[in-house]
Enzyme design. Structure first.
Site, PDB file in Angstrom:
ATOM      1  N   LYS A 256       0.831  -1.205   0.000  1.00  0.00           N
ATOM      2  CA  LYS A 256       0.000   0.000   0.000  1.00  0.00           C
ATOM      3  C   LYS A 256       0.868   1.258   0.000  1.00  0.00           C
ATOM      4  CE  LYS A 256      -3.860  -0.350   2.207  1.00  0.00           C
ATOM      5  NZ  LYS A 256      -4.296  -0.909   3.499  1.00  0.00           N
TER       6      LYS A 256
ATOM      7  N   ARG B 133      -3.212   2.887   8.596  1.00  0.00           N
ATOM      8  CA  ARG B 133      -3.580   1.670   7.847  1.00  0.00           C
ATOM      9  C   ARG B 133      -2.381   0.736   7.697  1.00  0.00           C
ATOM     10  NH1 ARG B 133      -6.654   3.349   2.483  1.00  0.00           N
ATOM     11  NH2 ARG B 133      -7.774   1.426   2.900  1.00  0.00           N
TER      12      ARG B 133
ATOM     13  N   GLY C 139      -8.115  -8.119   4.474  1.00  0.00           N
ATOM     14  CA  GLY C 139      -8.927  -8.206   5.687  1.00  0.00           C
ATOM     15  C   GLY C 139      -8.206  -8.816   6.874  1.00  0.00           C
TER      16      GLY C 139
ATOM     17  N   MET D 100      -5.453  -7.588   8.473  1.00  0.00           N
ATOM     18  CA  MET D 100      -4.879  -6.667   9.446  1.00  0.00           C
ATOM     19  C   MET D 100      -5.741  -5.412   9.553  1.00  0.00           C
ATOM     20  SD  MET D 100      -0.860  -7.330   9.223  1.00  0.00           S
ATOM     21  CE  MET D 100      -0.751  -6.643   7.623  1.00  0.00           C
TER      22      MET D 100
ATOM     23  N   ARG E 233      -3.361  -1.081  -6.585  1.00  0.00           N
ATOM     24  CA  ARG E 233      -2.411  -2.198  -6.690  1.00  0.00           C
ATOM     25  C   ARG E 233      -2.776  -3.005  -7.921  1.00  0.00           C
ATOM     26  NH1 ARG E 233      -5.338  -5.239  -1.716  1.00  0.00           N
ATOM     27  NH2 ARG E 233      -7.278  -5.325  -2.861  1.00  0.00           N
TER      28      ARG E 233
ATOM     29  N   HIS F 138      -3.830 -37.905   2.292  1.00  0.00           N
ATOM     30  CA  HIS F 138      -3.599 -38.950   1.288  1.00  0.00           C
ATOM     31  C   HIS F 138      -4.512 -38.745   0.088  1.00  0.00           C
ATOM     32  CE1 HIS F 138      -4.352 -42.961  -0.494  1.00  0.00           C
ATOM     33  NE2 HIS F 138      -3.050 -43.092  -0.323  1.00  0.00           N
TER      34      HIS F 138
ATOM     35  N   ARG G  44       6.180 -46.976 -19.189  1.00  0.00           N
ATOM     36  CA  ARG G  44       6.323 -48.002 -18.142  1.00  0.00           C
ATOM     37  C   ARG G  44       5.781 -49.311 -18.714  1.00  0.00           C
ATOM     38  NH1 ARG G  44       4.450 -43.444 -14.559  1.00  0.00           N
ATOM     39  NH2 ARG G  44       6.007 -43.179 -12.922  1.00  0.00           N
TER      40      ARG G  44
ATOM     41  N   ARG H  65      11.000 -48.157 -20.791  1.00  0.00           N
ATOM     42  CA  ARG H  65      11.688 -48.642 -19.592  1.00  0.00           C
ATOM     43  C   ARG H  65      11.435 -50.137 -19.426  1.00  0.00           C
ATOM     44  NH1 ARG H  65      10.020 -46.368 -13.816  1.00  0.00           N
ATOM     45  NH2 ARG H  65       8.243 -47.763 -14.093  1.00  0.00           N
TER      46      ARG H  65
ATOM     47  N   SER I  19      17.758 -40.480 -17.396  1.00  0.00           N
ATOM     48  CA  SER I  19      16.463 -39.880 -17.113  1.00  0.00           C
ATOM     49  C   SER I  19      16.302 -39.913 -15.593  1.00  0.00           C
ATOM     50  CB  SER I  19      15.360 -40.677 -17.798  1.00  0.00           C
ATOM     51  OG  SER I  19      14.117 -40.122 -17.455  1.00  0.00           O
TER      52      SER I  19
ATOM     53  N   ASN J  19      10.834 -39.513  -8.546  1.00  0.00           N
ATOM     54  CA  ASN J  19       9.938 -40.109  -7.543  1.00  0.00           C
ATOM     55  C   ASN J  19      10.749 -41.006  -6.618  1.00  0.00           C
ATOM     56  OD1 ASN J  19       7.886 -38.958  -9.029  1.00  0.00           O
ATOM     57  ND2 ASN J  19       7.396 -40.836 -10.129  1.00  0.00           N
ATOM     58  N   ASP J  20      11.452 -41.975  -7.228  1.00  0.00           N
ATOM     59  CA  ASP J  20      12.261 -42.856  -6.397  1.00  0.00           C
ATOM     60  C   ASP J  20      13.415 -42.103  -5.757  1.00  0.00           C
ATOM     61  OD1 ASP J  20      11.486 -45.653  -6.134  1.00  0.00           O
ATOM     62  OD2 ASP J  20      11.378 -45.613  -8.318  1.00  0.00           O
TER      63      ASP J  20
ATOM     64  N   CYS K 281      11.715 -37.867 -15.611  1.00  0.00           N
ATOM     65  CA  CYS K 281      10.418 -38.485 -15.869  1.00  0.00           C
ATOM     66  C   CYS K 281       9.620 -38.729 -14.590  1.00  0.00           C
ATOM     67  CB  CYS K 281      10.571 -39.771 -16.668  1.00  0.00           C
ATOM     68  SG  CYS K 281      11.510 -41.030 -15.809  1.00  0.00           S
TER      69      CYS K 281
ATOM     70  N   TYR L 163      15.083 -32.250 -21.474  1.00  0.00           N
ATOM     71  CA  TYR L 163      13.624 -32.337 -21.540  1.00  0.00           C
ATOM     72  C   TYR L 163      13.023 -32.709 -20.186  1.00  0.00           C
ATOM     73  CZ  TYR L 163      14.134 -37.440 -21.592  1.00  0.00           C
ATOM     74  OH  TYR L 163      14.429 -38.722 -21.253  1.00  0.00           O
TER      75      TYR L 163
HETATM   76  C1  PEP Z   1      10.593 -42.315 -10.750  1.00  0.00           C
HETATM   77  O1  PEP Z   1      11.021 -43.013  -9.854  1.00  0.00           O
HETATM   78  O2  PEP Z   1      10.689 -41.078 -10.759  1.00  0.00           O
HETATM   79  C2  PEP Z   1       9.904 -42.927 -11.873  1.00  0.00           C
HETATM   80  C3  PEP Z   1       9.502 -42.201 -12.905  1.00  0.00           C
HETATM   81  O3  PEP Z   1       9.633 -44.249 -11.762  1.00  0.00           O
HETATM   82  P1  PEP Z   1       8.347 -44.834 -11.011  1.00  0.00           P
HETATM   83  O4  PEP Z   1       7.524 -43.706 -10.543  1.00  0.00           O
HETATM   84  O5  PEP Z   1       7.666 -45.673 -12.039  1.00  0.00           O
HETATM   85  O6  PEP Z   1       8.973 -45.635  -9.941  1.00  0.00           O
HETATM   86 MG    MG Z   2      11.176 -45.165 -10.260  1.00  0.00          MG
END
Ligand code: PEP
Ligand code: MG
Length: 898
Positions: free
Chosen positions: A22, A91, A100, A102, A335, A451, A576, A631, A782, A786-787, A850, A870
């Site tokens: 402000k 203010r 709203g 403060m 603003r 979850h 996969r 894979r 790649s 996730n793992d 990936c 990529y």
């Molecule tokens: C990963 O582990 O990032 C992956 C793409 O393999 P997945 O999720 O199939 O284990």
């Molecule tokens: Mg994996």
């Protein structure tokens, strides 16, 4: 010495850190010579000192005095001066707007001594007493902590006593009496009189604003919006202008264009003879801003002109607050305004057309999250709907289906073609099948990281969670809504994952025009094309033009591959293959696992080979000319066998009947043998290829033969074979050697040169740490983030999100699940160093990602920055990844870092 106070003439819009949003924008408007009432800003730094030490910085008082004196001089009157009082507003204003959250106090400086002076100066006694009662009310509530209802009640009583409806119908005498009532309330509730010293009023109000930073509401809001807790708020002290001086005065809010569509025009509300919060508080009916033209044409024309100045200056949609005091217009705030996702895209292209911003800037005006919002189907706004609950909007979309209360029923009903909504108190990993089968998921407990929410978002499935007013009784298969509405199993419900609303019955849905466009069913070039679609098309074109990252899809079959291609995928980054072992083929996998002899095993493999080959032919055809990373089998084998408990029960029952089935007995033995405590860390990935003879060879042969078949059909297959879960280069070397000889055989047998690339996933810390060695045997990496996230944190992906992530988020250990957005400091730093080490060994090493992070906006920016080639993500997220890759590249250009 540190400076804690800035006059409005000293700041500018880029100093939000110090002056708050402000204050910075008031200064900017002052510099633009727009009519801003004079004033000054106490910095966020002063607030920080106060919050840390419990007292204002010692120098603050004198600095405020100096600025106040200058203000008084400019205005020709003193704060609270009895015959002609200067009044100010106090203010809050933090760096990020916290609507709203403060506090604000108006009319500071009024007292028993000056109220008559104000009346005389204004020639309006009613106005003076109205201002005074407002001061006591606001000050009492926000500074002294008196329950606001006590004032509201007294005001109501005064109106009732007089038999009027509106506060404007109370006259000076009524308001004077009300001031006495209010003062009595203050004295009774706080044990002291309302402070009469103007400077004391001001100092107390400043302190209250500082304190409001740590109010419960503000803290909660910051946590939700991920605003850091240590920024502090600035305080703006501004000379008062009055919209409550009569019918030639008033106050209003406006947008410089429509925040829902982006259309230019006059959007806002105006309220005659009113002050401050009256407009938004809804105490009297406002009129559309356009009507101001009839009421006060001069101010209206000036306002429109100012709005244009602001738009041109900020190069964006602005929202403003203004007051008209006896025909003179004053600007109280501006603003860059919030807008809907659809408006964001439209406004960005409109501003390009107006020549106000360039394409790179247009990309910064939108986000992947907004694009994702635009891609979900929605409920038809025009439809009638009975709302029965309201939970947390956990995963967007509009889903309709029959209520089911357990996973088993969800799967069963969906198999027979029913659409179902899975309703649970909360979900756990056992509900996964039901969640996959359902159109949407509704829970009565849990937050945005429960979850249900996390898994649903991962699957792109609609989810409303934590709808606490709904009582879910899974045993009796029913849900009760407030007011006694009962939803039995099989009743239709509709859930809106974008708003969190839950409806009884079927609310009609309409497909998103943006998806219709990506699917190729709607063309941006058509004359009658939707305005939003045109804007999205243009922004996507900008993004594609500048981005460096390529975007591939995670897709396992031809249908997904084809959709991914329509959505702009430049290949498949992860196919996969485990899905190719399910369904009717599961039996062949059982035979493979149970094989006692080489020939039994070879038979099972030989039966699988043509099935897999046919799958690959289809896939390569759908992605003809673009790279496809296949894979080899990753998950533990027990996933292809019956559940251990179910099978044990079946065998036990059969034995009791003296009807034991030989095959079941052998299966049970195999299941026991393959049973693991931690299957994710057990026999899976490359380890399978090394211990199950012939398994990977069969897959490689199927891939090679499929590629050869496509070549023969004059296709252009570009296949990359990927080995999962490698931890050391030796594993890769062994598999690679075998694969190379299988490929050579296939080349010889088909008479075709195949050019298949061989590479690996980097999804274990050891692989990342030894990337330089692994790159000797890999043509590409790649990153399986996730793992990698699981193993770097030691979190089991399937277990921890549901169990303790909520607590971790609440404690601020992380702001977002590391499975959703890449943990840059930990997992990300391994990605960065492995990419560098790999490229040092093999400069042309191709690098991609990936894991789920490949489609997450913030993570995409990170992968751009570390120089991957990529990202690969689920087909539905491809447009988001393209957009964010473009935004990341455009940011580089504008900051000149690349
Ligand atoms: C990963 O582990 O990032 C992956 C793409 O393999 P997945 O999720 O199939 O284990
Ligand atoms: Mg994996």
């Amino acid at each position: 010495m540190q400076k804690f106070v800035y006059d409005f003439t000293e700041g500018n819009k880029d100093r939000k850190d110090l002056l708050g949003g402000k204050g910075a924008n008031l200064a900017e408007m002052t510099n633009l010579e727009l009519p801003v009432p004079p004033g000054f800003t106490i910095t966020t730094e002063a607030c920080k000192v106060y919050l840390e030490s419990g007292a204002e910085p010692p120098a603050l008082r004198d600095e405020v005095s100096a600025h106040l004196e200058a203000l008084e001089k400019g205005m020709g009157k003193k704060l609270g001066q009895a015959d002609d009082p200067l009044l100010v507003s106090v203010r809050s204003g933090a760096k990020f707007s916290m609507p709203g959250m403060m506090d604000t106090v108006l009319n500071i400086g009024l007292s028993d001594a000056s109220v008559a002076g104000l009346a005389a100066q204004a020639g309006n006694e009613r106005f003076a007493w109205d201002s005074y009662r407002r001061l006591i009310q606001m000050f009492g509530k926000t500074v002294l902590g008196v329950d606001g209802d006590l004032f509201e009640d007294a005001l109501e009583q005064a109106k009732r006593a007089k038999g009027v409806h509106d506060d404007v119908d109370l006259d000076a005498g009524d308001l004077q009496a009300l001031v006495d009532r209010f003062k009595a309330v203050v004295a009774k509730e706080t044990g002291r009189d309302f402070p009469q010293d103007p400077r004391e009023q001001m100092d107390m109000a400043v302190r209250a604003v500082f304190d409001s930073w740590n109010g419960e509401r503000a803290k909660l809001y910051r946590r939700q919006e991920r605003i850091p807790g240590d920024l502090g708020t600035a305080v703006n002290i501004c000379s008062m202008v009055f919209g409550n001086l009569g019918s030639d005065s008033g106050t209003g809010v406006a947008f410089t264009r429509d925040p829902a569509t982006g259309h230019q025009g006059v959007y806002g509300d105006y309220l005659c003879n009113a002050q401050g919060e009256d407009v938004v508080a809804g105490i009297r009916n406002t009129v559309p801003l356009a009507e101001l033209e009839q009421l006060d044409k001069t101010s209206y024309d000036q306002l429109l002109q100012i709005m244009e100045t602001l738009e041109t200056h900020y190069k964006d949609l602005c929202d403003i607050e203004f007051t008209i005091e006896r025909g003179k217009l004053w600007m109280l705030q501006t603003r860059v305004g919030k807008r809907t996702a659809a408006a964001a895209f439209r406004i960005a292209t409109q501003l390009v057309d107006q020549g106000l911003i360039d394409e790179a800037e247009a990309l910064q005006r939108v986000s992947g999250a907004q694009l994702a919002q635009l891609m979900f189907p929605r409920f038809d706004e025009k439809a009638k709907a009975q709302r029965i609950g309201w939970g947390i909007a956990a995963s967007p979309g509009a889903a309709v289906g029959k209520a089911v209360f357990d996973s088993y029923t969800a799967v069963k009903w969906s198999r027979s073609g029913e659409q179902v909504i899975l309703i649970r108190r909360e979900t756990n990993p056992d509900d996964l099948n039901g969640m996959i089968a359902a159109e949407g998921i509704l829970t009565s407990r849990g937050g945005k990281t429960s979850h249900a929410a996390v898994v649903a978002r991962g699957m792109g499935k609609t989810c409303v969670c934590g709808a606490e007013e709904l009582e879910v009784d899974t045993k009796r298969r029913r849900m009760t809504a407030p007011g006694g509405v009962v939803v039995e199993e099989g009743d239709l419900v509709s859930i809106d994952g974008s708003s969190g609303k839950v409806y009884l019955g079927r609310v009609p849905v309409v497909p998103s025009p943006v998806v219709e466009y990506f699917e190729g069913r709607m063309h941006a070039g058509a004359d009658d094309a939707d305005e939003l679609v045109k804007a999205v098309h243009r922004i996507m074109a900008y993004a594609d033009r500048v981005r460096r990252l390529r975007v591939r899809a995670n897709a396992d079959n031809a249908e997904d591959a084809a959709r991914a291609r329509r959505f702009g995928a430049q290949g498949i980054g992860l196919c996969r293959t485990e899905h190719m072992f399910l369904g009717e083929r599961r039996e062949l996998v059982e035979r493979l696992i149970l094989a006692d002899t080489d020939s039994e095993r070879d038979e099972a493999l030989a039966a699988l080979l043509p099935l897999q080959r046919a799958d690959f032919v289809e896939l390569f055809e759908a992605m003809d000319g673009l790279p496809v990373t296949v894979r080899l089998l990753d998950p533990p084998l027990h996933e292809f066998l019956p559940d251990i408990t179910e099978l044990s029960v079946r065998v036990a029952l059969a034995e009791a009947r003296k009807d034991a089935n030989e095959n079941d007995l052998r299966l049970l033995q195999a299941v026991h043998k393959l049973h693991e405590q931690n299957p994710m860390l057990g026999l899976r990935g490359v380890r399978l290829g090394l211990v199950i003879p012939g398994l990977f060879a069969m897959q490689v042969r199927a891939i090679a033969e499929a590629a050869a078949e496509r070549r023969k059909a004059k296709g252009d297959p570009r296949v990359e074979i990927m080995i999962p879960l490698v931890g050391t280069v030796q594993e890769l070397e062994i598999v690679r050697e075998e694969a190379e000889s299988v490929i050579a055989e296939a080349e010889a047998a088909t008479g075709t040169k195949l050019d298949l690339a061989l590479g690996t996933m980097i999804e274990l810390p050891r692989a990342a740490l030894t990337a330089a060695q692994i790159a000797e045997a890999a043509e590409f990496f790649s990153f399986g983030t996730n793992d990698l996230t699981q193993t770097v944190w030691g979190f089991s992906r399937d277990d921890v999100e549901a169990s303790f992530f909520t607590a971790y988020l609440e404690k601020g250990i992380f702001g977002v699940s590391p499975f959703e957005t890449i943990d840059k400091d930990g997992v990300g730093s391994l990605v960065r160093s492995a990419a560098e080490a790999g490229r040092a060994t093999r400069p042309d090493l191709k690098l991609g990602v990936c894991g789920e992070h490949g489609g997450d906006p913030e993570s995409v920016h990170f992968f751009h920055e570390v120089g991957l080639d990529y990202v690969s993500c689920s087909p539905f997220r491809i447009p988001v990844a393209r957009l964010e890759a473009g935004r990341a590249a455009a940011q580089d250009h504008s900051s000149g870092s690349r």
